[in-house]
Design a protein around this motif. Structure first.
Motif, PDB file in Angstrom:
ATOM      1  N   ASN A 190       0.113 -24.143 -33.076  1.00 45.48           N
ATOM      2  CA  ASN A 190       0.404 -22.945 -33.850  1.00 45.48           C
ATOM      3  C   ASN A 190      -0.653 -21.903 -33.487  1.00 45.48           C
ATOM      4  O   ASN A 190      -1.796 -21.973 -33.947  1.00 45.48           O
ATOM      5  N   SER A 191      -0.267 -20.932 -32.647  1.00 45.38           N
ATOM      6  CA  SER A 191      -1.251 -19.979 -32.138  1.00 45.38           C
ATOM      7  C   SER A 191      -1.718 -18.993 -33.197  1.00 45.38           C
ATOM      8  O   SER A 191      -2.798 -18.417 -33.075  1.00 45.38           O
TER       9      SER A 191
ATOM     10  N   GLY B   7      16.754 -16.400 -30.754  1.00 44.01           N
ATOM     11  CA  GLY B   7      15.572 -16.713 -29.967  1.00 44.01           C
ATOM     12  C   GLY B   7      14.745 -15.481 -29.672  1.00 44.01           C
ATOM     13  O   GLY B   7      13.510 -15.490 -29.785  1.00 44.01           O
ATOM     14  N   LEU B   8      15.430 -14.392 -29.301  1.00 46.89           N
ATOM     15  CA  LEU B   8      14.720 -13.133 -29.042  1.00 46.89           C
ATOM     16  C   LEU B   8      14.032 -12.613 -30.304  1.00 46.89           C
ATOM     17  O   LEU B   8      12.890 -12.141 -30.263  1.00 46.89           O
ATOM     18  N   GLU B   9      14.745 -12.694 -31.423  1.00 48.21           N
ATOM     19  CA  GLU B   9      14.178 -12.183 -32.671  1.00 48.21           C
ATOM     20  C   GLU B   9      12.921 -12.948 -33.061  1.00 48.21           C
ATOM     21  O   GLU B   9      11.893 -12.348 -33.411  1.00 48.21           O
TER      22      GLU B   9
ATOM     23  N   SER C 139       7.088 -13.099 -33.628  1.00 46.21           N
ATOM     24  CA  SER C 139       5.808 -13.779 -33.402  1.00 46.21           C
ATOM     25  C   SER C 139       4.795 -12.868 -32.722  1.00 46.21           C
ATOM     26  O   SER C 139       3.585 -13.130 -32.754  1.00 46.21           O
ATOM     27  N   GLN C 140       5.268 -11.791 -32.090  1.00 48.99           N
ATOM     28  CA  GLN C 140       4.381 -10.857 -31.404  1.00 48.99           C
ATOM     29  C   GLN C 140       3.822  -9.773 -32.331  1.00 48.99           C
ATOM     30  O   GLN C 140       3.062  -8.912 -31.893  1.00 48.99           O
TER      31      GLN C 140
ATOM     32  N   GLN D 204       4.168  -8.846 -25.859  1.00 50.85           N
ATOM     33  CA  GLN D 204       4.618  -9.340 -24.562  1.00 50.85           C
ATOM     34  C   GLN D 204       6.113  -9.570 -24.511  1.00 50.85           C
ATOM     35  O   GLN D 204       6.741  -9.908 -25.518  1.00 50.85           O
ATOM     36  N   GLN D 205       6.677  -9.469 -23.335  1.00 49.34           N
ATOM     37  CA  GLN D 205       8.005  -9.984 -23.072  1.00 49.34           C
ATOM     38  C   GLN D 205       7.847 -11.439 -22.645  1.00 49.34           C
ATOM     39  O   GLN D 205       6.791 -11.838 -22.124  1.00 49.34           O
TER      40      GLN D 205
END
Length: 427
Positions: A311-312, A372-374, A379-380, A387-388
């Motif tokens: 978990n970053s 998945g994209l959402e 998270s960014q 980031q992409q």
């Protein structure tokens, strides 16, 4: 992917458009992000589910359902999750892309209006949410907590996190506790709704084949009516290392024991060492070619499953395993031995490449679904640079062998949680 656009609507409200014409659908979401707190978690968690039931314009399920049907079977969804020490309350509307509307209707604009009416204009009666919907959502949310309790793999992970982070907001359940939900009263929900609109950090997202302009304008106009906002401080506490190991054993009527080990990694978003730590966790226990899978599970047959996840946001790594009680101590020792192997650099280039390939493939497949994209772009939110997925994959590929070893040597064991059957003891 055609393009990504990001701009602010007002203080604490960010609008992001991820447009990709390969999708035949689009999704509009509002994510309200607030500090996690034991005092407010339960009432906050009820709100997205309660709001998604109706609005003043569509005051019951029937009228709201009719409107969604008119918009070619569009759907509304609510969700609650944790992002570090933060609680994320989400409302989403999904529908077909505008170009597929038979009469040329602007589905995106209509769904934005509907989502705004849900979020900003609920069907309050004398300043309160309707009692029947309120009681039903309380009951259903308590059932969600019960379902997580019944899934012992989920329960064991949550217990380890709660013990490990007992003095941190992350230790609070995303829904709060059952007792807390049972105590929530309707006036508290109205106050919480107003507080969220005034103080939450809000991430608005438009994904898929959709013109973002009418969605942006719709939300901009809605937020203008609120006046000034004062966004809450949305930070996450990162404990860099463990001072001692806390071991907890609990007994329950379970057929299979659960062993969850919580580690502090010393690295968290937005540290530049995050990619190396992510790759280290994958090599250690994140893929079918990892050391935990090949050795603890396959070679030694000590666990039914054994995997590591990083978990970053919190800078923690969990190792989860299903273990017979007689093997629990041996499994723990072997998990730690495999971590030492990584710390000492006892892995070859093929293991590194397998871990890199697995992570990079997961990044590539993110764009296969709007969900998945959402999740990726949500998270960014608190990264220093948004980031992409392709950029993240490039960073993973650039991680060196020594950086993996350095990442492993920053890891310290914090908590060992054992769930055993009644009458059994972890040896």
């Amino acid at each position: 992917m055609i393009g990504i656009e990001q701009r602010a609507i007002c203080d604490g409200v960010n609008f992001r458009s991820i447009r990709d014409t390969k999708f035949k659908t689009m999704r509009i979401s509002a994510h309200l992000i607030v500090p996690m707190s034991r005092q407010t978690a339960a009432e906050n968690a009820l709100l997205p589910f309660l709001l998604s039931r109706a609005s003043r314009e569509y005051p019951d399920f029937t009228k709201l359902g009719q409107r969604l049907a008119e918009l070619y079977g569009a759907s509304l969804n609510a969700d609650v999750q944790k992002l570090g020490d933060l609680q994320v309350l989400s409302l989403s509307a999904s529908g077909i892309a505008d170009r597929y509307a038979l009469e040329g209707e602007a589905i995106s604009g209509e769904l934005a209006k509907l989502l705004c009416s849900i979020l900003f204009d609920p069907p309050l009666v004398d300043g309160l949410f309707p009692e029947d919907g309120f009681e039903q959502e309380k009951r259903q949310t308590m059932e969600l907590i019960d379902s997580e309790y019944s899934d012992k793999r989920t329960y064991a992970r949550q217990r380890c996190e709660a013990i490990m982070c007992a003095d941190e907001p992350y230790g609070v359940n995303r829904y709060g506790g059952k007792e807390d939900i049972a105590r929530v009263e309707r006036p508290a929900l109205t106050a919480a709704w107003k507080r969220l609109l005034d103080t939450a950090k809000i991430e608005l997202m438009v994904l898929g084949d959709c013109d973002p302009a009418p969605v942006y304008e719709g939300f901009r106009a809605a937020f203008e009516t609120l006046g000034s906002r004062k966004t809450a401080d949305c930070t996450t506490k990162v404990v860099r290392s463990a001072e001692k190991v806390n071991t907890v054993t609990e007994k329950m009527d379970v057929a299979q024991g659960k062993l969850v080990m919580g580690f502090r990694t010393g690295t968290a978003t937005p540290d530049e060492e995050v990619p190396a730590t992510r790759l280290m966790a994958a090599l250690f226990g994140g893929t079918p070619n990892s050391k935990l899978f090949l050795n603890v599970r396959e070679k030694l047959s000590l666990c039914y499953y054994c995997s590591a996840s990083y978990n970053s946001m919190k800078g923690i790594m969990l190792v989860q395993s299903g273990v017979e009680v007689k093997n629990m101590e041996r499994a723990k020792e072997e998990i730690l031995r495999q971590l030492d192997e990584v710390k000492q650099g006892n892995f070859d280039e093929s293991e590194v490449e397998a871990a890199k390939m697995s992570l990079c493939n997961s990044y590539r497949t993110l764009s296969d679904s709007l969900g998945g994209l959402e999740n990726w772009y949500l998270s960014q939110t608190f990264a220093s640079h948004s980031q992409q997925p392709e950029e993240a994959a490039a960073q993973i590929n650039a991680v060196t062998r020594q950086e993996i070893i350095d990442a492993a040597n920053r890891v310290t064991l914090d908590t060992v949680y054992c769930l055993v059957g009644n009458g059994e003891d972890a040896q």
